[in-house]
Design a protein around this motif. Structure first.
Motif, PDB file in Angstrom:
ATOM      1  N   LYS A  22       9.730  41.945   3.102  1.00  0.00           N
ATOM      2  CA  LYS A  22      10.937  42.760   3.330  1.00  0.00           C
ATOM      3  C   LYS A  22      11.944  42.556   2.195  1.00  0.00           C
ATOM      4  O   LYS A  22      12.529  43.516   1.693  1.00  0.00           O
ATOM      5  CB  LYS A  22      11.567  42.334   4.670  1.00  0.00           C
ATOM      6  N   VAL A  55      13.393  45.492  -0.143  1.00  0.00           N
ATOM      7  CA  VAL A  55      14.809  45.892  -0.178  1.00  0.00           C
ATOM      8  C   VAL A  55      15.451  45.555  -1.535  1.00  0.00           C
ATOM      9  O   VAL A  55      16.289  46.302  -2.024  1.00  0.00           O
ATOM     10  CB  VAL A  55      15.612  45.244   0.988  1.00  0.00           C
ATOM     11  N   GLU A 106      19.435  47.676   5.698  1.00  0.00           N
ATOM     12  CA  GLU A 106      18.675  48.874   5.353  1.00  0.00           C
ATOM     13  C   GLU A 106      18.997  50.027   6.308  1.00  0.00           C
ATOM     14  O   GLU A 106      19.358  51.120   5.874  1.00  0.00           O
ATOM     15  CB  GLU A 106      17.187  48.534   5.411  1.00  0.00           C
ATOM     16  N   ASN A 109      22.539  51.320   6.087  1.00  0.00           N
ATOM     17  CA  ASN A 109      22.950  51.701   4.740  1.00  0.00           C
ATOM     18  C   ASN A 109      24.179  50.897   4.277  1.00  0.00           C
ATOM     19  O   ASN A 109      25.138  51.463   3.758  1.00  0.00           O
ATOM     20  CB  ASN A 109      23.279  53.203   4.754  1.00  0.00           C
TER      21      ASN A 109
END
Ligand code: PMP
Length: 376
Positions: free
Chosen positions: A78, A82, A285, A288
């Protein structure tokens, strides 16, 4: 027993917290623009992080690194996704100092060298190597003293080039915050970071990007060093990773090869730390939050620049320094005791804002109004 009295505590105790608001025992609410020292990334007691953490605690809270912990792999995946650095490798620790300690050590294992370049105003933590690379003689004990660290002026390309010209083959690593936090919110220029990159490449030195305070989306970029469009060799991170749960890490470029037991820690990468760190990345994520940090941060910086009594407004996104003249030294205290707003500070007279990444425009306006009253 009593406490070893190293902290200049104020007399407020926080007993409850939600998003960017915290409450004391009397029920008074405070706006938290300090984020518990840049630690609260997705807001206090965020339901998703609380759920992930408590669910995990009910399953298995801790078991040693001597067994497989798939949550670590999930977190690595992850974080790679990201941050955009999918081919990097993750080593998990428990704090920012420990992250830097391991980064400096790994660099030295890699090239077999001892010398470290750090910068004036830098803060990298309080463990042995990290503190020796920190520009504050008062916190360096004799046992931490080393001749191996060179402190160069921040953002001075010429000084950096000279240092490499003189002793390039001895330099193990260069460690730099993308934005100095404790040093007063000072941003490294893109040209400076690019010069570090190219000098490290030429001399096989390791570029360590300390992203502990400026990291993880706070500036609207994942790592604030990303402003220069370069890849560091090692990124260190901690603080906001666990939204209050102690966790730190280094993200390591593919060229570094590990061997069994090379780095180690009992608690690093424990189940709880991984679960909550995954939850934080999911919230960043899904909601946002890097974009929010950029837009609310831009708004704050633009509005703050309109105050004519401040010396300078520095920073990026939601990492902001308000440099005040000496005669306004009481503003920070008044913000807390009169307006019930927590902020951070840096010497000589800088107010540091390090709020959660989901700070709202309404939160920002509450602060701007209070500051306007203080600067009248
Ligand atoms: N690096 C930076 C840039 C920091 O601001 C800090 C903490 N203020 C650290 C490292 C050390 O982190 P920790 O306190 O988690 O050891």
């Amino acid at each position: 027993m009593k406490l070893f009295d190293v902290y200049p505590l104020n007399d407020i105790e926080i007993v409850k917290a939600l998003e960017s608001t915290v409450w004391d025992a009397d029920g008074t609410d405070y706006l938290d623009l300090y984020g518990g020292h840049a630690v609260i990334s997705v807001g206090h007691t965020h339901p998703h992080t609380v759920k992930r953490l408590t669910d995990q605690l009910h399953q298995v809270g801790f078991y040693s690194n001597s067994v497989k912990i798939s949550l670590q792999n999930q977190l690595a995946e992850k974080l790679g996704q990201v941050s955009g650095k999918t081919d990097y490798q993750l080593f998990l620790v428990n704090s920012g100092a420990e992250a830097n300690e391991n980064a400096l050590k790994l660099a030295s294992f890699y090239n077999g060298r001892k010398k470290v370049i750090a910068f004036k105003g830098a803060f990298h933590g309080r463990t042995s190597l990290a503190v020796s690379a920190t520009d504050n003689p008062k916190i360096i004990a004799p046992v931490n003293e080393t001749e191996n660290v060179m402190f160069l002026p921040f953002n001075d390309i010429g000084a950096l080039e000279n240092a490499f010209a003189e002793s390039g083959s001895e330099i193990s690593s260069v460690i730099i915050e993308g934005i100095q936090g404790v040093g007063g919110i000072r941003e490294a220029s893109a040209a400076f970071l690019q010069t570090i990159r190219s000098l490290c490449d030429q001399h096989d030195a390791v570029f360590i990007a300390d992203s502990v305070q400026c990291g993880y989306g706070r500036t609207g970029l994942f790592y604030s060093h990303d402003v220069a469009g370069i890849n560091a060799d090692i990124y260190s991170m901690a603080k906001g990773m666990g939204n209050g749960f102690p966790v730190g890490a280094i993200s390591i470029a593919p060229k570094f090869k590990p061997w069994y037991g090379m780095l180690g820690t009992t608690f690093g990468g424990n189940h709880l730390a991984c679960a909550v760190s995954l939850a934080v990345l999911e919230v960043i994520e899904q909601d946002n939050l890097m974009a929010n940090a950029a837009s609310v941060g831009d708004y704050l910086i633009t509005e703050l620049k309109k105050f004519d009594k401040v010396n300078e407004i520095r920073g990026r996104g939601l990492m902001i320094g308000i440099d005040l003249p000496d005669e306004l030294a009481s503003v920070k205290k008044n913000l807390l005791y009169k307006h019930h707003i927590f902020t951070g500070e840096a010497k000589p007279n800088v107010i540091r804002l390090l709020p959660a990444l989901n700070l709202t425009k309404a939160n920002a306006d509450r602060f701007l109004e209070a500051l306007a009253e203080e600067l009248k």
